[in-house]
Write an enzyme that holds these catalytic residues in place. Structure first.
Site, PDB file in Angstrom:
ATOM      1  N   CYS A  71       0.827  -1.203   0.000  1.00  0.00           N
ATOM      2  CA  CYS A  71       0.000   0.000   0.000  1.00  0.00           C
ATOM      3  C   CYS A  71       0.869   1.265   0.000  1.00  0.00           C
ATOM      4  O   CYS A  71       1.499   1.572  -1.000  1.00  0.00           O
ATOM      5  CB  CYS A  71      -0.991  -0.027   1.157  1.00  0.00           C
ATOM      6  SG  CYS A  71      -2.382   1.122   0.941  1.00  0.00           S
TER       7      CYS A  71
ATOM      8  N   HIS B 111      -3.751  -5.167   0.574  1.00  0.00           N
ATOM      9  CA  HIS B 111      -3.230  -5.529   1.893  1.00  0.00           C
ATOM     10  C   HIS B 111      -3.216  -7.052   2.071  1.00  0.00           C
ATOM     11  O   HIS B 111      -4.138  -7.632   2.651  1.00  0.00           O
ATOM     12  CB  HIS B 111      -4.081  -4.884   2.993  1.00  0.00           C
ATOM     13  CG  HIS B 111      -3.842  -3.419   3.149  1.00  0.00           C
ATOM     14  ND1 HIS B 111      -2.947  -2.896   4.054  1.00  0.00           N
ATOM     15  CD2 HIS B 111      -4.365  -2.371   2.469  1.00  0.00           C
ATOM     16  CE1 HIS B 111      -2.933  -1.579   3.954  1.00  0.00           C
ATOM     17  NE2 HIS B 111      -3.777  -1.236   2.997  1.00  0.00           N
TER      18      HIS B 111
ATOM     19  N   GLU C   6      -1.491  -8.719   4.084  1.00  0.00           N
ATOM     20  CA  GLU C   6      -1.286  -9.114   5.485  1.00  0.00           C
ATOM     21  C   GLU C   6      -2.598  -9.398   6.203  1.00  0.00           C
ATOM     22  O   GLU C   6      -2.604 -10.051   7.250  1.00  0.00           O
ATOM     23  CB  GLU C   6      -0.513  -8.014   6.235  1.00  0.00           C
ATOM     24  CG  GLU C   6      -1.329  -6.832   6.712  1.00  0.00           C
ATOM     25  CD  GLU C   6      -1.757  -5.857   5.617  1.00  0.00           C
ATOM     26  OE1 GLU C   6      -2.512  -4.909   5.912  1.00  0.00           O
ATOM     27  OE2 GLU C   6      -1.318  -6.024   4.464  1.00  0.00           O
TER      28      GLU C   6
END
Length: 253
Positions: A113, A220, A222
């Site tokens: 990001c 994202h 994660e």
């Protein structure tokens, strides 16, 4: 016993109560531990930045995280800022210093990001300060009123470059990703090769042509990484690159 690779991640500088803190999102730290299987080391973002080259000499990888703040527009000729556009000068200074040092060392880098935007700017690219204001581009921001599970849930498809890493890891040229950003890639840096596009043509991922493992993604991965095979594959590949980097250093001694 062999130690796990050490991966550094810069922090964000923010005020909590009456004092300024350096903070790192736990979801990034947890993804490094669980999915990449490395040891995270939190690097404080200060202004001026601490000597990045000294930090990175002992590390095996660098993760550039997302953040609440945006890169200050003077770093990419983005014009004037506007009210409500949050900036973090300490994060800017630290991330750009870390990136330049990491690239010089050919250190594995995963940029997420804001981190992807930092990578693009560091290599000479530019950004759209507000993607939603660009004719022909969609609004890539999350709904601020939605629950976090919805904000970070799959939002749109991306097309993965047929000859790219992401398509190889995913086993397909299409993937569903989340979308939690207001800024995005305008001019891709010359040293980067596109890995993924959104349906409106916005570059969503790219890798370096000139380094062993330097990958940036706009979404994202994660988020709930252990429940998402595509996201897990990204962190697993990054962890493997860090292990190989560490082994190469050991072998060269």
């Amino acid at each position: 016993m062999r130690r796990l690779p050490w991966v550094g991640l810069p922090t964000d500088s923010t005020v909590l109560g009456h004092h300024r803190f350096v903070v790192a999102g736990e979801k990034y730290v947890r993804a490094l531990v669980d999915a990449a299987e490395v040891t995270p080391l939190v690097l404080p973002s200060l202004q001026p930045a601490l000597p990045a080259g000294e930090w990175l000499q002992g590390l095996d990888g660098l993760l550039l995280t997302g953040a609440v703040s945006n890169i200050a527009p003077q770093h990419y000729e983005g014009g004037r800022s506007w009210p409500g556009n949050l900036h973090d000068p300490a994060r800017d200074a630290t991330a750009f210093a870390l990136l330049q040092a990491a690239l010089a060392l050919d250190l594995p880098v995963l940029a997420i990001c804001r981190g992807f935007q930092e990578l693009n700017v560091a290599l000479g690219g530019s950004l759209h300060p507000q993607v939603q204001a660009v004719p022909g581009l969609a609004d890539h921001r999350e709904d601020p009123q939605a629950p976090v599970e919805v904000q970070y849930g799959p939002t749109h498809a991306v097309t993965l470059a047929g000859d790219g890493w992401l398509a190889q890891w995913h086993g397909s040229d299409q993937a569903q990703v989340n979308s939690v950003h207001g800024q995005g890639i305008a001019r891709l840096a010359d040293g980067l090769q596109v890995e993924a596009w959104a349906g409106d043509g916005l570059v969503e991922a790219a890798r370096s042509r000139d380094h062993g493992f330097v990958l940036g993604v706009q979404w994202h991965p994660e988020w709930r990484v252990m429940q998402a095979p595509f996201y897990h594959a990204i962190f697993r590949a990054f962890g493997q690159a860090c292990r190989q980097y560490r082994q190469n250093r050991v072998d060269s001694r």
